[in-house]
Scaffold this active site. Structure first.
Site, PDB file in Angstrom:
ATOM      1  N   VAL A  15      49.108-115.025 -14.383  1.00  0.00           N
ATOM      2  CA  VAL A  15      49.872-114.761 -13.167  1.00  0.00           C
ATOM      3  C   VAL A  15      51.089-115.688 -13.079  1.00  0.00           C
ATOM      4  O   VAL A  15      52.200-115.252 -12.760  1.00  0.00           O
ATOM      5  CB  VAL A  15      48.994-114.896 -11.913  1.00  0.00           C
ATOM      6  CG1 VAL A  15      49.825-114.715 -10.641  1.00  0.00           C
ATOM      7  CG2 VAL A  15      47.857-113.888 -11.939  1.00  0.00           C
ATOM      8  N   ALA A  34      66.192-112.328  -0.607  1.00  0.00           N
ATOM      9  CA  ALA A  34      65.786-113.590   0.016  1.00  0.00           C
ATOM     10  C   ALA A  34      66.942-114.285   0.722  1.00  0.00           C
ATOM     11  O   ALA A  34      66.723-115.070   1.656  1.00  0.00           O
ATOM     12  CB  ALA A  34      65.196-114.524  -1.040  1.00  0.00           C
ATOM     13  N   LYS A 103      41.628-116.601  -3.706  1.00  0.00           N
ATOM     14  CA  LYS A 103      40.754-116.062  -2.648  1.00  0.00           C
ATOM     15  C   LYS A 103      39.485-116.880  -2.475  1.00  0.00           C
ATOM     16  O   LYS A 103      38.974-117.005  -1.355  1.00  0.00           O
ATOM     17  CB  LYS A 103      40.403-114.600  -2.907  1.00  0.00           C
ATOM     18  CG  LYS A 103      39.587-114.303  -4.157  1.00  0.00           C
ATOM     19  CD  LYS A 103      40.475-113.894  -5.290  1.00  0.00           C
ATOM     20  CE  LYS A 103      39.719-113.470  -6.525  1.00  0.00           C
ATOM     21  NZ  LYS A 103      40.632-113.130  -7.640  1.00  0.00           N
ATOM     22  N   ILE A 132      48.847-104.782  -3.556  1.00  0.00           N
ATOM     23  CA  ILE A 132      48.806-104.032  -2.295  1.00  0.00           C
ATOM     24  C   ILE A 132      49.167-104.982  -1.153  1.00  0.00           C
ATOM     25  O   ILE A 132      48.514-106.002  -0.973  1.00  0.00           O
ATOM     26  CB  ILE A 132      47.395-103.448  -2.049  1.00  0.00           C
ATOM     27  CG1 ILE A 132      46.955-102.570  -3.217  1.00  0.00           C
ATOM     28  CG2 ILE A 132      47.360-102.668  -0.747  1.00  0.00           C
ATOM     29  CD1 ILE A 132      45.534-102.060  -3.108  1.00  0.00           C
ATOM     30  N   ASP A 197      33.412-111.855  -5.519  1.00  0.00           N
ATOM     31  CA  ASP A 197      34.874-111.752  -5.468  1.00  0.00           C
ATOM     32  C   ASP A 197      35.315-110.883  -4.286  1.00  0.00           C
ATOM     33  O   ASP A 197      36.202-111.256  -3.520  1.00  0.00           O
ATOM     34  CB  ASP A 197      35.403-111.167  -6.780  1.00  0.00           C
ATOM     35  CG  ASP A 197      36.894-110.934  -6.762  1.00  0.00           C
ATOM     36  OD1 ASP A 197      37.645-111.909  -6.944  1.00  0.00           O
ATOM     37  OD2 ASP A 197      37.318-109.782  -6.558  1.00  0.00           O
ATOM     38  N   LYS A 201      37.428-111.838  -0.576  1.00  0.00           N
ATOM     39  CA  LYS A 201      38.579-111.085  -0.065  1.00  0.00           C
ATOM     40  C   LYS A 201      38.300-110.530   1.326  1.00  0.00           C
ATOM     41  O   LYS A 201      39.178-110.546   2.202  1.00  0.00           O
ATOM     42  CB  LYS A 201      38.931-109.972  -1.044  1.00  0.00           C
ATOM     43  CG  LYS A 201      39.408-110.480  -2.400  1.00  0.00           C
ATOM     44  CD  LYS A 201      39.491-109.368  -3.425  1.00  0.00           C
ATOM     45  CE  LYS A 201      39.926-109.898  -4.787  1.00  0.00           C
ATOM     46  NZ  LYS A 201      39.893-108.859  -5.835  1.00  0.00           N
TER      47      LYS A 201
END
Length: 424
Positions: A15, A34, A103, A132, A197, A201
């Site tokens: 990531v 921005a 998370k 999302i 997991d 969330k």
């Protein structure tokens, strides 16, 4: 001339690498949105000898990020819980805005961080369902609504496995192995398949929707490891699909939170979310049902959410992290696990002899549970039968007592298995 906003990235894995590359490759459009130039000034990694496909200065000394007065925003992408929490605290204590995709850390420490942050922005869009924008939907887009309920496919790995089991008739282990080969599941997939997991969330979403400060141990969390072809056959027979769902429902001043395999009507939109994709249905008291669908994981999808937080922070949108802090509202409490109500599917393997069904029916009657659907199938095991049935609405307390008593019967050959059914 646009000002520069300097970023420090802690954790340059999949990531982190995507974040850095997107900031560089899409620099013009990001700067335009921005209103500032976003510059990645430094990345921190554990092992400097491991090659990284990025062209920024790297260090293994995390204090270089905190002590650098020019760094405006710290992005935490290292994973874990307690060490990540200490890093997040240190970033806030050094007056740096914080963005995290973690998370697990937020599931335990989100309220602690808000108290430390005060008016320092915290972005966490990437912590739930990758690309999302569900966090922004709950914080902003649905801000006029009381959230009556939400249910979501929050883990792509488990959804892929269930899709393979249902559509390709694979057993659980084969579907998991294929997910690992394709990179959808980790070598140790336990957090994905055991529901943890998704539980992390759901707790973050519940904070936004209801201001509930619950921890993973406070809610029902079950995984998909025990689902088999009998369960899928029963679901198909009665028009259901099986999904691992995170579910939140508000009733009066109580909120129920749970994560578990769920049989849902095949006609529901969320039942059509397949493969590694995520989907979340949110019901507001004014807007009705809205559905959010997209990639829930992956470097670029998660990085997209991280960068959306960067843009929001630069624009000065630093709304309170959880949305409810310091605002007047009727406090909501967490409904006890035992008082949650549902329909239930139950799978039993029993000795095939007269009187067994009568014993089971007697136990269920004693616990005020009635049967709404029933199937009996032959078993490969000699002199045994598979008994599959669904109940009318009852409580967790009643179903637990029933299963405990059924397990004690000499005629029961296997641990009973339940799946909750959502007919709404």
């Amino acid at each position: 001339m646009m000002k520069n906003i300097n970023i420090g990235v802690i954790g340059v894995g999949v990531v982190g690498t995507s974040v850095i590359k997107i900031l560089q490759e899409n620099k013009e459009i990001i700067s335009a949105r921005a209103g500032a130039n976003v510059v990645v000034k430094k990345g921190v990694i554990r092992n400097l000898s491991k090659a990284r496909d990025v062209n920024i200065p790297l260090s293994d000394n995390i204090d270089e990020i905190f002590k650098d007065d020019e760094i405006d925003i710290v992005i935490e992408l290292m994973g874990g819980v307690e060490e990540a929490y200490e890093i997040a605290k240190k970033a806030l204590q050094n007056k740096k805005a914080l963005i995290t995709a973690n998370k697990a850390m937020l599931a335990y420490h989100r309220y602690d961080l808000q108290k430390i942050a005060k008016d320092i922005p915290i972005g966490f869009e990437a912590s739930v369902c990758g690309g999302i924008p569900i966090i922004k939907a709950l914080k902003d887009g649905l801000g006029a609504n009381h959230i009556l309920a939400l249910k979501g496919i929050l883990n792509g790995t488990s959804n892929y496995i269930l899709t393979q089991m249902i559509q390709e008739n694979q057993d659980f282990n084969d579907a998991l192995s294929q997910a690992q080969k394709l990179g959808y599941a980790e070598a140790d997939p336990s957090l994905d398949i055991n529901g943890i997991d998704a539980g992390h969330k759901l707790l973050i979403l519940a904070s936004l929707a209801y201001g509930i400060d619950a921890k993973p141990q406070d809610i029902i969390i079950e995984g998909i490891e025990s689902i088999n072809s009998d369960d899928i056959e029963f679901a198909n027979e009665f028009g259901y699909s099986i999904k691992l769902l995170g579910i939140a429902k508000k009733e009066g001043n109580e909120v129920e939170l749970r994560v578990h395999p769920t049989m849902i009507n095949k006609n529901q939109m969320i039942a059509k979310v397949e493969g590694v994709m995520n989907g979340i249905s949110v019901i507001g008291d004014r807007v009705g049902e809205t559905l959010y669908y997209g990639a829930g994981a992956g470097g670029d999808a998660t990085a997209s959410a991280v960068i959306s937080d960067i843009i929001e922070i630069i624009r000065g949108k630093s709304s309170l992290m959880l949305g409810f802090e310091n605002s007047p509202h009727t406090p909501l409490s967490l409904k006890s696990k035992d008082s949650i109500k549902s329909h239930y599917y139950i799978r039993l393997l029993a000795i095939d002899k007269p009187g067994v069904l009568a014993q089971i029916a007697s136990i269920m009657s004693k616990n005020n549970i009635s049967i709404s659907a029933f199937l009996q199938k032959e078993s490969k095991q000699k002199n045994s039968a598979k008994i599959l049935f669904a109940t009318h609405v009852t409580t967790e307390y009643a179903i637990k007592n029933t299963i405990t008593e059924i397990k004690k019967l000499d005629s029961i050959l296997q641990e009973p298995y339940i799946i909750r059914i959502e007919d709404e």
